[in-house]
Design a protein around this motif. Structure first.
Motif, PDB file in Angstrom:
ATOM      1  N   LEU A  17     -36.318  -7.944 -19.897  1.00 26.11           N
ATOM      2  CA  LEU A  17     -37.526  -7.506 -20.721  1.00 26.11           C
ATOM      3  C   LEU A  17     -38.638  -8.384 -20.385  1.00 26.11           C
ATOM      4  O   LEU A  17     -40.025  -7.796 -20.234  1.00 26.11           O
ATOM      5  N   MET A  28     -40.041  -8.093 -17.139  1.00 27.08           N
ATOM      6  CA  MET A  28     -40.741  -6.857 -17.015  1.00 27.08           C
ATOM      7  C   MET A  28     -42.156  -6.698 -17.666  1.00 27.08           C
ATOM      8  O   MET A  28     -43.224  -6.316 -17.301  1.00 27.08           O
ATOM      9  N   ALA A  29     -42.472  -7.409 -18.855  1.00 28.22           N
ATOM     10  CA  ALA A  29     -43.565  -7.323 -19.834  1.00 28.22           C
ATOM     11  C   ALA A  29     -44.380  -8.301 -19.380  1.00 28.22           C
ATOM     12  O   ALA A  29     -45.742  -8.088 -19.449  1.00 28.22           O
ATOM     13  N   MET A  71     -39.983  -9.064  -9.932  1.00 28.01           N
ATOM     14  CA  MET A  71     -41.397  -9.005 -10.581  1.00 28.01           C
ATOM     15  C   MET A  71     -42.428  -9.380  -9.823  1.00 28.01           C
ATOM     16  O   MET A  71     -43.680  -9.504  -9.794  1.00 28.01           O
ATOM     17  N   TYR A  92     -44.901  -5.653 -27.015  1.00 31.60           N
ATOM     18  CA  TYR A  92     -44.754  -5.553 -25.407  1.00 31.60           C
ATOM     19  C   TYR A  92     -43.539  -5.428 -25.034  1.00 31.60           C
ATOM     20  O   TYR A  92     -43.312  -4.598 -24.097  1.00 31.60           O
ATOM     21  N   ARG A 100     -42.419  -1.958 -25.078  1.00 34.36           N
ATOM     22  CA  ARG A 100     -42.782  -0.948 -24.041  1.00 34.36           C
ATOM     23  C   ARG A 100     -42.136  -0.757 -23.083  1.00 34.36           C
ATOM     24  O   ARG A 100     -41.993   0.280 -22.177  1.00 34.36           O
ATOM     25  N   VAL A 101     -41.394  -1.670 -22.843  1.00 32.38           N
ATOM     26  CA  VAL A 101     -40.642  -1.676 -21.050  1.00 32.38           C
ATOM     27  C   VAL A 101     -39.130  -1.733 -21.582  1.00 32.38           C
ATOM     28  O   VAL A 101     -38.265  -1.483 -20.601  1.00 32.38           O
ATOM     29  N   ASP A 138     -35.550   0.334 -22.548  1.00 36.53           N
ATOM     30  CA  ASP A 138     -35.110   1.552 -22.411  1.00 36.53           C
ATOM     31  C   ASP A 138     -34.870   2.231 -23.647  1.00 36.53           C
ATOM     32  O   ASP A 138     -34.697   1.438 -24.898  1.00 36.53           O
TER      33      ASP A 138
END
Ligand SMILES: Cc1ncc(COP(=O)(O)O)c(C=O)c1O
Length: 365
Positions: free
Chosen positions: A101, A104-105, A130, A248, A251-252, A254
């Motif tokens: 995460l 991803m963020a 990423m 934040y 937001r990513v 699951d």
């Protein structure tokens, strides 16, 4: 039919799948052995808290229902424990999930991500997925070299993954060095403190990273219930950061990242201080025993502040790993970490440690 290579995200082409510790069932099947000791994944050998087991059993009849997505009760309990708001926490499917995460963020294509050269593989994996540029910095005598890491920061640097104590070396960087690093790291570089093994630290001077979060720094602390709490199989970890950063990460994540059983087990394990003390005491005793036996065998090892020991056999450890397997002891060969003469051995119960020492003596003797 054409291959799919041209369809794959560029960043993952040079990634290798994570090689976990060899499962007991595989060794049983492949070698026809019945008694196997697994000292390969830094699990808690004495088992989970009985309170966690009972909580899981109570929760089982409700698994037709989705879990509460943010693990509210667990966040509230952690908030009490740390004496901060529950909006400082995110709960994940293990710390592994939280590492993903963070990437991803925050990691954009071309961002540099700095970490130690010999450390937990998940940082490299998410950076490359990423499209970030992975920047491993040499360790100094097997310790994270924070000065060298700071010196490597450029305007393109987005994040530093700092594993303390470090996996696989077991070494811990002390407070002074961390304070010095935090004085110099620019504010727009995010520092992720991976503290999966913090509960095992015996040495004085372990840095307290929470004040950085409370001061509003761009810091994310990662912890797990897989190690001292002994519930690795049910996958719960947590991150601590200021609420904006948590927002934040949320937001990513699951929607139902942590399941009902995991949440129940983690909540119960927080109540079981007796189990916590028992795990810690067993680890201290096991560490003492292993140090003593390794000294007798004149083997070098790194001082550990974790529940595993990184031992230098001064010879190819891959063949040692295979010989060990045939004797029913699973350890981790150092080749996967770029240290081909080392092995990483989890500190087990006394009988498991004895079995490892017996195998080691027979093989190297
Ligand atoms: C340094 C480090 N971070 C994170 C993890 C992941 O832990 P979890 O089981 O919570 O995903 C591990 C697991 O071994 C680890 O060694």
């Amino acid at each position: 039919m054409t291959g799919a290579e041209h369809l794959v995200r560029k960043g993952i082409l040079d990634l290798k799948p994570y090689i976990p510790g060899k499962p007991i069932e595989d060794v049983q099947r492949e070698l026809g052995l019945t008694e196997i000791v697994k000292l390969a994944s830094n699990e808690t050998s004495i088992g989970p808290s009985p309170l966690a087991v009972a909580a899981v059993q109570r929760e089982v009849p409700t698994i037709n229902l989705y879990p509460e997505g943010t693990s509210r009760l667990l966040r509230e309990k952690l908030a009490k424990k740390f004496n901060i708001g529950d909006d400082y926490f995110i709960i994940g499917n293990g710390a592994d999930n939280l590492i993903s995460l963070t990437g991803m963020a925050f990691i954009n294509n071309g961002d540099e991500v700095i970490t130690g050269e010999v450390t937990f593989q998940a940082y490299e994996t998410i950076t490359k997925i990423m499209g970030g540029e992975y920047v491993p910095v040499k360790l100094k005598d097997y310790y994270f070299d924070l000065e060298a890491i700071v010196a490597r920061i450029t305007p393109r640097t987005k994040m530093i993954y700092f594993c303390n104590p470090n996996n696989p070396t077991g070494t811990m960087v002390k407070k002074d060095a961390v304070e010095k690093m935090m004085e110099t790291v620019p504010d727009d570089v995010i520092v992720v403190f991976d503290e999966a093994y913090c509960d095992y630290v015996d040495e004085k001077g372990y840095p307290d990273s929470l004040p950085y979060v409370l001061e509003g720094r761009n810091v994310i602390i990662l912890r797990t219930f897989s190690k001292i709490a002994g519930i690795a199989g049910i996958r719960v970890g947590y991150g601590i950061a200021r609420p904006e950063i948590i927002g934040y990460l949320r937001r990513v994540v699951d929607p139902f990242t942590t399941n009902r059983l995991g949440q129940a087990a983690a909540l119960a394990s927080l109540d079981d201080t007796a189990h916590y003390q028992q795990v810690l005491a067993a680890n201290r005793e096991g560490k003492k025993y292993l140090y003593q036996e390794l000294d007798k065998l004149h083997l070098s090892y790194l001082p550990t502040e974790t529940n595993f020991i990184f031992i230098d056999l001064k010879r190819d450890s891959q063949s040692f790993f295979e010989q060990c397997l045939r004797k029913g002891v699973i350890i981790r060969p150092g080749k996967i970490y770029g240290c081909p003469t080392f092995i990483r051995v989890t500190i087990g119960t006394h009988s498991e440690n004895e079995k490892f020492i017996q195998a080691l003596t027979e093989i190297i003797g």
